[in-house]
Design an enzyme around this catalytic site. Structure first.
Site, PDB file in Angstrom:
ATOM      1  N   GLU A 144       0.815  -1.222   0.000  1.00  0.00           N
ATOM      2  CA  GLU A 144       0.000   0.000   0.000  1.00  0.00           C
ATOM      3  C   GLU A 144       0.845   1.266   0.000  1.00  0.00           C
ATOM      4  O   GLU A 144       0.816   2.054   0.964  1.00  0.00           O
ATOM      5  CB  GLU A 144      -0.960  -0.012   1.197  1.00  0.00           C
ATOM      6  N   GLU A 154      -6.284  -8.296  -0.935  1.00  0.00           N
ATOM      7  CA  GLU A 154      -6.588  -8.204   0.498  1.00  0.00           C
ATOM      8  C   GLU A 154      -8.069  -7.920   0.666  1.00  0.00           C
ATOM      9  O   GLU A 154      -8.614  -7.001   0.023  1.00  0.00           O
ATOM     10  CB  GLU A 154      -5.831  -7.051   1.159  1.00  0.00           C
TER      11      GLU A 154
HETATM   12  C1  GAL Z   1      -4.228  -3.109   4.858  1.00  0.00           C
HETATM   13  C2  GAL Z   1      -2.762  -3.487   4.970  1.00  0.00           C
HETATM   14  C3  GAL Z   1      -2.583  -4.812   5.691  1.00  0.00           C
HETATM   15  C4  GAL Z   1      -3.405  -4.829   6.950  1.00  0.00           C
HETATM   16  C5  GAL Z   1      -4.841  -4.546   6.596  1.00  0.00           C
HETATM   17  C6  GAL Z   1      -5.767  -4.593   7.784  1.00  0.00           C
HETATM   18  O1  GAL Z   1      -4.424  -1.756   4.593  1.00  0.00           O
HETATM   19  O2  GAL Z   1      -2.189  -3.585   3.692  1.00  0.00           O
HETATM   20  O3  GAL Z   1      -1.206  -4.995   5.979  1.00  0.00           O
HETATM   21  O4  GAL Z   1      -2.936  -3.879   7.844  1.00  0.00           O
HETATM   22  O5  GAL Z   1      -4.940  -3.275   6.037  1.00  0.00           O
HETATM   23  O6  GAL Z   1      -7.092  -4.336   7.379  1.00  0.00           O
END
Ligand code: GAL
Length: 692
Positions: free
Chosen positions: A158, A311
């Site tokens: 990110e 994710e």
């Molecule tokens: C994302 C991040 C992950 C984790 C996740 C939690 O923004 O890339 O590493 O922190 O959020 O929701």
């Protein structure tokens, strides 16, 4: 349909898995790693992102490297048939690095350098940071570039944020020299004659002066450029280490800080992180519509090639304040929606909940309890087996006739200007984009999301809401698109400024759009909350729209200069002036909408545009509210996703659509009943082929 393309070569399945952090467990709980392998099989998971935050385990002290631990994990995952997206760990730096080289830590707007803390907070310009990352990336590529488990590289995590250290400010000044060449050009572009802010020497430039709107816009462009440059340096180091696998980086939806169109050109595969909040209210339909739009953008970024939901959360993310559990059906619908919009990977943050750290309560496939007996684990496993049944969909795409335009430059320029007034939820840049996209989504018409520099050929309709900043060549390309038979929809606040946020002078919409639209928007009226204005459709208008519709708070006083008037305002001193117009140009038409309107209007408006232009709809019948339909396919088959985002059951008239349910194998036709938060995926052969 566009060419078939799979994300992972020789892997004609959905990637299913997520962020795996064995480095949190291996030091004190090595048995957990064994157990993970067993659970991964049970969860029907096959793909894992590894090493995202592993810098400290690779390099615990400067220049002391350890890679064997990762090799063992990769071997084990490979041994059981899993594939790995291996990260470059630049997203979180070890404390020894911040201590030895403070320049790697960011400086804020007040000039304070951050202490070592958190993550995603390194300076993108620092030569030391770039060097240390390059060394490690190159070594990782050498160590694991030919490991059979490693199928892709996950660049950092990110990317985002900004830094105000001297190195960044100097790099900004150099970037400006390259862009403008002379201070005279720069001062003109920034209109810095205003308040005596004219720059006399490049070294005087300080991007924190928010009164110079052109500079603020350039600063955002620079931050995006510098981050992209950092990412390119990461890729170069991997390639120098002879890694040949494709690269990706996890985007964050419509994240405001980076122009993702430029990032999309550099990575091989598009990936996105999505953490929607489902509330069990009517708000959920907005959430689903927003996701649909953002997913369409990610599919469009590589001309329809499949992308990765890299994710997502199988349960509730702890940072959302109210960490409401995903109710039965919600999780599955969320994941299938991504597939419906072109994703070929469903991955989660995170595989297993850690015992400590700020994410110990973040939803995960494996709970602290550690077994396969939890509700969430079972749901993930069930989705995994559904994805196996849907495998024929992998590599297919969507052919859209409509494109909605979304430009970071317009968004930034609008946000960096003091006025035209930004009314929250009204004329904020994304609002009309989402509403117009939703109109087509609700009418069951596939839609792409492009930038204004995108290729319009191949589309029949382009919707460009608030095309506030007009980039060079765009007006001419839009004209050609229309002359060749396309339909273009523009709205209020279009063609207001040129590239450096200077107002165009020939009357709005400027830069050639005035002639194209056949209208002149003389003034813009921002109403107070509670004030009302309406538009009224004229009898017999081309779109056959009827009645009066309430506007939002943004209304323009427009003159028709050749365009046909379809609707007029009803109130106040500009009652009777045009609110919606249509200009015939060549073989096509240009609509100009002079007021912000609500989603109900956009639904009716797009319905008329669709029938007027005879665009193809996935289903000819009317869909119940909250039910959405998408399709993907190839030259042989079409896969149709029907999703109910309501909490209650619905019955859908499938008209003459018949197909086979991909999960049950049963034929589906006539009236389809869908329970609340349920989906069906149907497969049908293309017309030219005989039915099974
Ligand atoms: C994302 C991040 C992950 C984790 C996740 C939690 O923004 O890339 O590493 O922190 O959020 O929701």
């Amino acid at each position: 349909m566009k060419n078939s393309h799979t994300i992972f070569s020789d892997f004609p399945y959905f990637a299913h898995g997520g962020d795996y952090n064995p480095d949190q467990w291996m030091h004190r709980y090595p048995e957990v790693l064994e157990e993970d392998l067993r659970l991964m099989n049970l969860a029907n998971c096959n793909t894992f992102s590894l090493g995202i935050f592993s810098w400290m385990d690779y390099e615990p002290r400067e220049d002391e490297f350890h890679f064997d631990w990762m090799r063992k994990i990769l071997d084990n995952l490979h041994g059981q048939g899993s594939q790995v997206v291996l990260a470059t760990p630049s997203g979180s730096k070890p404390a020894w690095l911040s201590k030895a080289y403070p320049e790697v830590c960011r400086v804020n707007e007040q000039g304070l350098r951050a202490h070592h803390h958190r993550r995603h907070n390194h300076c993108m310009t620092s030569p030391v940071y770039r060097e240390k990352v390059a060394i490690l990336n190159q070594k990782l590529a050498k160590e694991f570039g030919d490991h059979p488990a490693v199928k892709m590289w996950h660049l950092s995590n990110e990317y985002g944020g900004e830094c105000h250290c001297d190195l960044c400010h100097r790099a900004f000044q150099d970037w400006l020299k390259n862009r403008y060449e002379t201070l005279d050009e720069l001062n003109h572009a920034w209109w810095s004659y205003f308040w005596s802010h004219r720059i006399g020497d490049w070294s005087e430039i300080d991007p924190r002066d928010e009164s110079v709107d052109g500079m603020r816009l350039d600063w955002r462009r620079f931050v995006s450029h510098q981050t992209l440059d950092f990412m390119k340096a990461e890729i170069a180091a991997l390639r120098a280490g002879t890694a040949t696998q494709p690269v990706t980086t996890n985007m964050m939806g419509f994240y405001q800080g980076l122009d993702y169109w430029r990032f999309a050109e550099v990575v091989d595969v598009i990936s996105d992180d999505a953490y929607p909040q489902w509330k069990n209210t009517a708000q959920d339909l907005n959430t689903a519509a927003l996701l649909g739009c953002v997913h369409d953008m990610h599919r469009s970024m590589k001309q329809g090639k499949p992308w990765m939901l890299i994710e997502s959360c199988p349960d509730a993310p702890q940072w959302q304040g109210t960490a409401r559990l995903k109710r039965p059906g919600v999780y599955r619908n969320e994941m299938l929606q991504a597939v419906a919009h072109g994703a070929d990977a469903i991955m989660y943050f995170q595989w297993r909940k850690g015992r400590g750290g700020s994410e110990k309560f973040h939803g995960a496939v494996v709970d602290h309890e550690g077994s396969e007996n939890t509700r969430v684990f079972k749901q993930v496993s069930e989705l995994g087996s559904t994805l196996q049944k849907l495998a024929p969909i992998v590599g297919t795409s969507t052919k859209s006739e409509v494109a909605v335009i979304m430009d970071w430059d317009s968004r930034w320029a609008l946000e960096c200007s003091q006025g035209p007034l930004i009314i929250k939820g009204e004329n904020q840049y994304l609002t009309p984009i989402l509403k117009s996209h939703r109109g087509f989504w609700e009418n069951g018409v596939s839609t792409d999301v492009l930038e204004s520099l995108g290729d319009f050929s191949g589309y029949r309709m382009v919707i460009a809401p608030q095309l506030y900043l007009l980039k060079p060549g765009v007006a001419e390309r839009l004209r050609r698109f229309v002359e060749d038979g396309g339909t273009l929809v523009l709205t209020y606040l279009s063609g207001v400024v040129g590239e450096s946020n200077l107002c165009l002078r020939e009357g709005f919409p400027g830069g050639g759009l005035r002639k194209l639209c056949g209208v002149w928007a003389e003034e813009i009226d921002y109403l107070y909350e509670g004030e009302t204005q309406e538009i009224d459709f004229l009898p017999g208008n081309t779109l056959e729209l009827k009645g009066r519709w309430q506007t939002g708070r943004t209304c323009e006083r427009v003159h028709a200069e050749g365009a046909e008037i379809l609707a007029t305002f009803t109130h106040d001193f500009y009652a009777g002036s045009p609110a919606l117009t249509c200009n015939a140009v060549g073989k096509g038409s240009v609509y100009y909408l002079a007021a912000s309107m609500d989603t109900a209007f956009w639904k009716a408006f797009s319905q008329s545009l669709i029938s007027n232009a005879k665009l193809s709809r996935i289903l000819e019948t009317e869909l119940p509210e909250g039910v959405h339909i998408r399709e993907r396919g190839d030259e042989n088959k079409t896969y149709i996703f029907i999703q109910n985002f309501n909490n209650h059951s619905v019955e859908i008239d499938l008209g003459n659509l018949t197909g086979r349910c991909m999960e049950t194998g049963l034929s589906v036709q006539g009236r389809l009943k869908l329970k609340g938060w349920h989906s069906r995926v149907l497969c049908k052969k293309r017309h030219s082929l005989p039915e099974e």
